[in-house]
Write an enzyme that holds these catalytic residues in place. Structure first.
Site, PDB file in Angstrom:
ATOM      1  N   HIS A  65       0.811  -1.215   0.000  1.00 43.77           N
ATOM      2  CA  HIS A  65       0.000   0.000   0.000  1.00 43.77           C
ATOM      3  C   HIS A  65       0.848   1.270   0.000  1.00 43.77           C
ATOM      4  O   HIS A  65       0.454   2.281  -0.580  1.00 43.77           O
ATOM      5  CB  HIS A  65      -0.982  -0.022   1.170  1.00 43.77           C
ATOM      6  CG  HIS A  65      -2.040  -1.067   1.019  1.00 43.77           C
ATOM      7  ND1 HIS A  65      -2.614  -1.729   2.077  1.00 43.77           N
ATOM      8  CD2 HIS A  65      -2.622  -1.580  -0.110  1.00 43.77           C
ATOM      9  CE1 HIS A  65      -3.500  -2.606   1.621  1.00 43.77           C
ATOM     10  NE2 HIS A  65      -3.524  -2.531   0.306  1.00 43.77           N
TER      11      HIS A  65
ATOM     12  N   ASP B 100      -3.822  -7.424  -7.177  1.00 43.13           N
ATOM     13  CA  ASP B 100      -3.460  -8.032  -5.893  1.00 43.13           C
ATOM     14  C   ASP B 100      -4.225  -9.349  -5.753  1.00 43.13           C
ATOM     15  O   ASP B 100      -5.160  -9.465  -4.967  1.00 43.13           O
ATOM     16  CB  ASP B 100      -3.825  -7.044  -4.765  1.00 43.13           C
ATOM     17  CG  ASP B 100      -3.577  -7.617  -3.386  1.00 43.13           C
ATOM     18  OD1 ASP B 100      -2.851  -8.612  -3.286  1.00 43.13           O
ATOM     19  OD2 ASP B 100      -4.128  -7.066  -2.416  1.00 43.13           O
TER      20      ASP B 100
ATOM     21  N   ASP C  44     -14.822  -9.887 -12.879  1.00 43.74           N
ATOM     22  CA  ASP C  44     -13.604 -10.676 -12.797  1.00 43.74           C
ATOM     23  C   ASP C  44     -12.457  -9.953 -13.506  1.00 43.74           C
ATOM     24  O   ASP C  44     -12.637  -9.426 -14.610  1.00 43.74           O
ATOM     25  CB  ASP C  44     -13.839 -12.044 -13.442  1.00 43.74           C
ATOM     26  CG  ASP C  44     -12.587 -12.893 -13.462  1.00 43.74           C
ATOM     27  OD1 ASP C  44     -12.195 -13.392 -12.399  1.00 43.74           O
ATOM     28  OD2 ASP C  44     -11.996 -13.036 -14.553  1.00 43.74           O
ATOM     29  N   ALA C  45     -11.291  -9.953 -12.892  1.00 43.78           N
ATOM     30  CA  ALA C  45     -10.142  -9.230 -13.451  1.00 43.78           C
ATOM     31  C   ALA C  45      -9.740  -9.757 -14.821  1.00 43.78           C
ATOM     32  O   ALA C  45      -9.386  -8.988 -15.720  1.00 43.78           O
ATOM     33  CB  ALA C  45      -8.958  -9.321 -12.491  1.00 43.78           C
TER      34      ALA C  45
ATOM     35  N   GLU D 171     -11.616   3.031 -10.088  1.00 46.89           N
ATOM     36  CA  GLU D 171     -12.579   1.941 -10.117  1.00 46.89           C
ATOM     37  C   GLU D 171     -11.983   0.728  -9.416  1.00 46.89           C
ATOM     38  O   GLU D 171     -10.760   0.599  -9.295  1.00 46.89           O
ATOM     39  CB  GLU D 171     -12.949   1.556 -11.554  1.00 46.89           C
ATOM     40  CG  GLU D 171     -13.737   2.623 -12.292  1.00 46.89           C
ATOM     41  CD  GLU D 171     -14.260   2.126 -13.625  1.00 46.89           C
ATOM     42  OE1 GLU D 171     -15.448   2.341 -13.898  1.00 46.89           O
ATOM     43  OE2 GLU D 171     -13.472   1.529 -14.395  1.00 46.89           O
TER      44      GLU D 171
ATOM     45  N   GLU E 171     -14.370  -6.675  -8.106  1.00 40.67           N
ATOM     46  CA  GLU E 171     -14.340  -7.804  -7.171  1.00 40.67           C
ATOM     47  C   GLU E 171     -15.259  -8.883  -7.729  1.00 40.67           C
ATOM     48  O   GLU E 171     -16.431  -8.636  -7.984  1.00 40.67           O
ATOM     49  CB  GLU E 171     -14.761  -7.400  -5.761  1.00 40.67           C
ATOM     50  CG  GLU E 171     -14.832  -8.555  -4.775  1.00 40.67           C
ATOM     51  CD  GLU E 171     -13.589  -9.420  -4.750  1.00 40.67           C
ATOM     52  OE1 GLU E 171     -13.726 -10.663  -4.811  1.00 40.67           O
ATOM     53  OE2 GLU E 171     -12.469  -8.865  -4.673  1.00 40.67           O
TER      54      GLU E 171
ATOM     55  N   SER F 202      -6.666  -1.812  -0.572  1.00 38.49           N
ATOM     56  CA  SER F 202      -6.184  -0.976  -1.674  1.00 38.49           C
ATOM     57  C   SER F 202      -7.273  -0.137  -2.352  1.00 38.49           C
ATOM     58  O   SER F 202      -6.977   1.001  -2.768  1.00 38.49           O
ATOM     59  CB  SER F 202      -5.434  -1.833  -2.703  1.00 38.49           C
ATOM     60  OG  SER F 202      -6.124  -3.016  -2.998  1.00 38.49           O
TER      61      SER F 202
END
Length: 291
Positions: free
Chosen positions: A18, A168, A147-148, A120, A123, A101
């Site tokens: 962080h 992360d 979803d990432a 933005e 999650e 974060s």
């Protein structure tokens, strides 16, 4: 890794990650031009250090609680800003809170209302998304149940043209996860080569980390910087030896700032039962791939 982040909130890896995020945001903001920030793995946004999970591991004692006891008078600016942010979060919520974060991204946007920064967070897990949306809904950050792996390449390049993608992930299966994340970074980089990408990773299996580095070097991505801080030597069998951050396209002189930050943090986060390590042996900031 037992990955429900509530178990690890506020540990030494969170502190390092962080503070480096604060440094990245500050440097991106120096140009006084709009930029976009995406936290691709938002988690819950806020964590309680008084939760059953946090008390079970006690990891925050060697992280945020240790840093708050340290003398930061001569600390790098990002460390001081991080500590001030922690104090603000405690005042706003409660004394046992630890901000994740997405909160740090929102905090930066809130402090710089006229800078044109757009934040933005994604999650994917429904329960975590619900908590994130509930806890940060009043803050200046967009929250998305997404979803990432699907979402990152869908939202880049952003309208602002400049920005940071912060990743992360949980690393439930290290070798597979490293490979999948490299593929994701390559796909994102090919679509938006000017973007800055920061990927956190655990240092616990040095063979997996070295293989990760080798695979990264084989890609065509340029300007890959690695920042590492170990609290245990790599040959000591513990749950987590160290923490790393891969930064692709870091801002100018970020490497020097990161080196200064890690060297300051190393003695503050030193573990009593660990073999003695000097800042030189415990920290490493180097270019994996140059220009």
């Amino acid at each position: 890794m037992n990955y429900k982040h509530a178990y690890h909130a506020g540990n030494f890896a969170d502190v390092v990650k962080h503070i480096l995020l604060v440094q990245l945001l500050n440097q991106l903001g120096q140009k006084n031009k709009p930029f976009y920030v995406l936290d691709a793995y938002g988690g819950r946004g806020l964590y309680s250090l008084n939760s059953e999970e946090a008390r079970k591991t006690g990891e925050a004692k060697g992280g945020i609680q240790a840093l708050l006891k340290a003398d930061i008078e001569k600390a790098p600016t990002a460390v001081k800003e991080y500590v001030e942010g922690i104090k603000q979060a405690k005042f706003t919520y409660d004394s046992k809170v630890y901000p994740g974060s997405p909160w740090w991204v929102a905090h930066h946007v809130e402090k710089n209302p006229d800078s044109g920064v757009r934040g933005e967070a994604f999650e994917a897990k429904a329960s975590e998304y619900d908590a994130l949306n509930y806890q940060l809904h009043k803050l200046p950050i967009g929250i998305h149940h997404r979803d990432a792996f699907e979402g990152i390449t869908a939202v880049i390049p952003p309208a602002e043209r400049r920005g940071l993608i912060f990743l992360d992930p949980p690393y439930e299966q290290e070798h597979k996860d490293f490979t999948r994340l490299i593929n994701l970074l390559v796909a994102a980089y090919n679509k938006w080569p000017q973007g800055t990408y920061a990927l956190w990773f655990p240092i616990k299996n040095i063979e997996a980390v070295e293989l990760f580095y080798k695979k990264l070097k084989r890609t065509e991505m340029r300007r890959q910087l690695v920042c590492e801080l170990n609290i245990y030597p790599n040959d000591v069998a513990v749950g987590l030896n160290g923490t790393g951050l891969l930064v692709i396209n870091p801002p100018w002189q970020f490497d020097n700032h990161a080196r200064e930050i890690l060297r300051f943090l190393q003695p503050a986060l030193k573990v009593a039962d660990a073999p003695n390590m000097t800042p030189d042996s415990a920290t490493n900031v180097r270019w994996l791939v140059g220009e």
